[in-house]
Design an enzyme around this catalytic site. Structure first.
Site, PDB file in Angstrom:
ATOM      1  N   CYS B  77       8.163   1.390  -3.425  1.00 28.11           N
ATOM      2  CA  CYS B  77       9.188   1.801  -2.812  1.00 28.11           C
ATOM      3  C   CYS B  77      10.522   1.844  -3.610  1.00 28.11           C
ATOM      4  O   CYS B  77      10.583   2.828  -4.469  1.00 28.11           O
ATOM      5  CB  CYS B  77       9.491   0.775  -1.633  1.00 28.11           C
ATOM      6  SG  CYS B  77      10.696   1.303  -0.174  1.00 28.11           S
ATOM      7  N   HIS B 175       4.389   1.530   1.420  1.00 26.31           N
ATOM      8  CA  HIS B 175       4.327   0.129   1.405  1.00 26.31           C
ATOM      9  C   HIS B 175       2.639  -0.397   1.311  1.00 26.31           C
ATOM     10  O   HIS B 175       2.379  -0.541   2.880  1.00 26.31           O
ATOM     11  CB  HIS B 175       5.160  -0.757   2.481  1.00 26.31           C
ATOM     12  CG  HIS B 175       6.582  -0.671   2.077  1.00 26.31           C
ATOM     13  ND1 HIS B 175       7.084  -1.685   1.315  1.00 26.31           N
ATOM     14  CD2 HIS B 175       7.596   0.160   2.419  1.00 26.31           C
ATOM     15  CE1 HIS B 175       8.507  -1.477   1.091  1.00 26.31           C
ATOM     16  NE2 HIS B 175       8.833  -0.383   2.107  1.00 26.31           N
ATOM     17  N   GLU B 177       1.329  -3.144   1.167  1.00 24.21           N
ATOM     18  CA  GLU B 177       1.248  -4.411   1.841  1.00 24.21           C
ATOM     19  C   GLU B 177       1.254  -4.446   3.342  1.00 24.21           C
ATOM     20  O   GLU B 177       0.887  -5.188   3.931  1.00 24.21           O
ATOM     21  CB  GLU B 177       2.067  -5.209   1.031  1.00 24.21           C
ATOM     22  CG  GLU B 177       3.517  -5.099   1.427  1.00 24.21           C
ATOM     23  CD  GLU B 177       4.439  -4.296   0.883  1.00 24.21           C
ATOM     24  OE1 GLU B 177       3.800  -3.061   0.115  1.00 24.21           O
ATOM     25  OE2 GLU B 177       5.668  -4.120   0.898  1.00 24.21           O
TER      26      GLU B 177
END
Lengths: 251, 193
Positions: B77, B175, B177
Site C-alpha cells: 500500500c 493488502h 494480508e
C-alpha cells in the site's frame, strides 16, 4: 473492475454475538470469531462489528475480541459502537481493526471526524448515519433512532465528507427490520452528492433488494444482519445471482 | 525463515504479522536496523498520509537503510508508493526504487477506491501460483502509473500499477494480508521467492 461489497453485520455485547444467529455448523454461534471466520470463507467481502454494550467495562472485552478476529480472519473488518475518542480508535486499530465507525459522538462533536482522519487517515474512518423521514425530510437520529436531531441527512453526509470521512454507512430507520428493501431513493441521492463510498443498510429481505440497492440506490456496498445470520440468504448464492444481473461481485 | 515487518509507526501492521502467522511463518515488528538487515524477508508496510510517513522514516534513518537492502523486500500500500520516485500526496519525494510517480485518482471517481478489484497482466515470480483476475482488497486515493516495472495492473477509471518490481524490491498496492486466500497465496509466493 471494482466490485460491489456484501457486508454481514454482527452485533456484539460483552464480547459475544447477540441477536439470534442460526448457523448449523458452528460449535458456538455466540463466538464472534467463529462467525467471522464462517462468513469470511463463505463469500463475505467485509465484516462490521457493532458493539452494543452499555458500559465502558464491557467495551474493553470488545477490544480483546478485535484482536482475536484480526488474528484469525483474512478479510477486512470495521468496528463501531461507543467510539468517542482518539484513544478508542487507536486501541482498536492497534488490535487489528481495519476501520472504525463513529456515529453519535460525531454528531455531538463533528470536529472528532477531522481529528480522527488527520491522525489515522480517512481510509479507516467510517461515519455511520441513522436517519428516518419526518414530515418528508430525512432527519438524522441518535441512539438507535430514539433521539431526533435537527440535522438533515444530506447536509450531514456532505459535512462528514468534508471533514474527512472515508466512507458513509447509511441506515434508514424506516427500512431497518422491515425486510422490504433498502432506501434506494435516498441512497441514490447520497451517492450522487458525496464522492466517498456509501454502504447501504436497513431493509434487506431478498436477493432482489441487494440488486436494487446497487442499481437503483447506486450503493458501493450493502450491509445486512438477520437474512445472513438465519441463513435466509446465502452470500455465495446472492453473489451468483448479482453476477447474472451484471453487477460486479467477487466470486 | 525470518520475516521482519518494518515498524515505523505507520498504521495497522499487526494484520500483516497475523497473516504470516496463519501461514505458519513467524514475523516480527521492528525498527531496529540490524534486525531488518539480517532478515530473510522484509515487509515495508504503510497506512496513512505519505509525507508524515516519510518523515517518520527519516526520523529513524530507515529511508537510508531500505534502499540498501539485498533480500526480497515487499512494500504494501503506502509502503509501495513510498518506494516510487514521487507522490502527489503531500508532494513527497519517495525512495526512488520504482521509476514512476504516484498520482491522485480523478474526482470523477469515488475516492478512496475501497473494496475488491482484480489484478491482471501478472508477470513476476511474486504471482507464481496466483491467477489472472484474482481479487484483492484495496483502499487508496493515489495510484502508481503503469511503467516498465509494472508486474500487475488494475483498472479504476484508468489502468494503473497494482504491483511493481525492481530487482529484489516488490510493491503491491493491495493488502494481501486482507485479501482472503488469494492474498495469502501472494504472501506464500513472497516467502518462496
Amino acid at each position: 473492475m471494482l466490485t460491489k461489497r456484501i457486508v454481514p453485520c454482527l452485533d456484539i455485547k460483552n464480547g459475544r454475538t447477540v441477536k439470534g444467529v442460526n448457523f448449523v455448523n458452528l460449535i458456538d454461534a455466540g463466538d464472534p470469531v467463529e462467525l467471522a471466520k464462517e462468513y469470511a470463507t463463505h463469500g463475505a467481502d467485509e465484516l462490521v462489528f457493532l458493539d452494543i454494550s452499555a458500559t465502558q467495562e464491557a467495551r474493553k472485552t470488545t477490544k480483546d475480541m478485535v484482536l482475536k478476529v484480526a488474528e484469525q480472519v483474512n478479510i477486512p473488518f470495521t468496528v463501531g459502537g461507543g467510539i468517542s475518542s482518539i484513544e478508542d480508535v487507536s486501541i482498536l486499530l492497534k488490535n487489528g481493526a481495519d476501520k472504525v465507525s463513529v456515529n453519535s459522538s460525531a454528531v455531538k462533536r463533528p470536529q472528532l471526524i477531522n481529528e480522527l482522519s488527520e491522525k489515522f487517515g480517512s481510509q479507516c474512518i467510517v461515519v455511520a448515519i441513522d436517519a428516518k423521514q419526518v414530515n418528508d425530510k430525512w432527519k438524522v437520529h441518535l441512539a438507535g433512532g430514539t433521539i431526533e436531531t435537527e440535522l438533515n441527512l444530506f447536509d450531514w453526509a456532505q459535512e462528514v465528507e468534508q471533514r474527512g470521512a472515508g466512507e458513509i454507512l447509511f441506515t434508514s430507520m424506516d427500512h431497518d427490520g422491515t425486510k422490504n428493501g433498502f432506501a434506494n431513493e435516498a441512497l441514490a441521492r447520497l451517492s450522487k452528492m458525496v464522492n466517498i463510498p456509501i454502504i447501504a443498510s436497513g431493509g434487506a429481505g431478498s436477493i432482489q433488494h441487494f440488486s436494487d440497492a446497487f442499481t437503483k440506490g447506486k450503493a458501493d456496498a450493502a450491509l445486512a444482519a438477520s437474512v445472513f445470520h438465519f441463513g435466509e440468504i446465502e452470500i455465495i448464492q446472492l453473489k451468483k445471482e448479482l453476477q447474472k444481473q451484471n453487477i460486479p461481485v467477487r466470486l | 525463515m525470518k520475516v521482519t515487518i518494518i515498524d515505523y509507526g505507520a498504521g495497522n501492521i499487526k494484520s500483516i504479522q497475523f497473516a504470516f502467522n496463519r501461514l505458519g511463518v513467524e514475523a516480527i515488528l521492528t525498527n531496529n536496523s540490524e534486525e531488518i538487515k539480517s532478515a530473510d524477508r522484509v515487509i515495508f508496510p504503510g497506512v496513512g498520509e505519505a509525507s508524515s510517513a516519510m518523515n517518520m522514516l527519516k526520523k529513524s534513518k530507515l529511508n537510508l537503510l531500505i534502499p540498501e537492502l539485498k533480500q526480497p523486500v515487499l512494500g504494501i500500500c503506502l509502503g509501495m508508493q513510498l518506494l516510487c520516485n514521487f507522490t502527489e500526496e503531500g508532494n513527497t519525494q519517495g525512495l526512488g526504487i520504482f521509476d514512476v510517480s504516484v498520482k491522485r485518482f480523478s474526482d470523477a471517481l469515488k475516492v478512496p477506491q475501497m473494496g475488491w478489484n482484480s489484478i491482471t497482466d501478472l508477470k513476476s515470480p511474486l504471482f507464481k501460483n496466483s491467477n489472472e483476475q484474482d481479487y484483492m482488497y484495496l483502499v487508496h486515493s493515489y495510484f502508481a502509473e503503469v511503467c516498465n516495472q509494472t508486474i500487475a495492473k488494475t483498472n479504476y477509471g484508468l489502468t494503473y500499477s497494482s504491483a511493481l518490481q525492481n530487482k529484489n524490491f516488490y510493491g503491491v498496492q493491495f493488502h494481501p494480508e486482507k485479501s482472503s486466500t488469494a492474498g495469502e497465496q501472494i504472501l506464500r509466493n513472497f516467502i518462496e521467492l
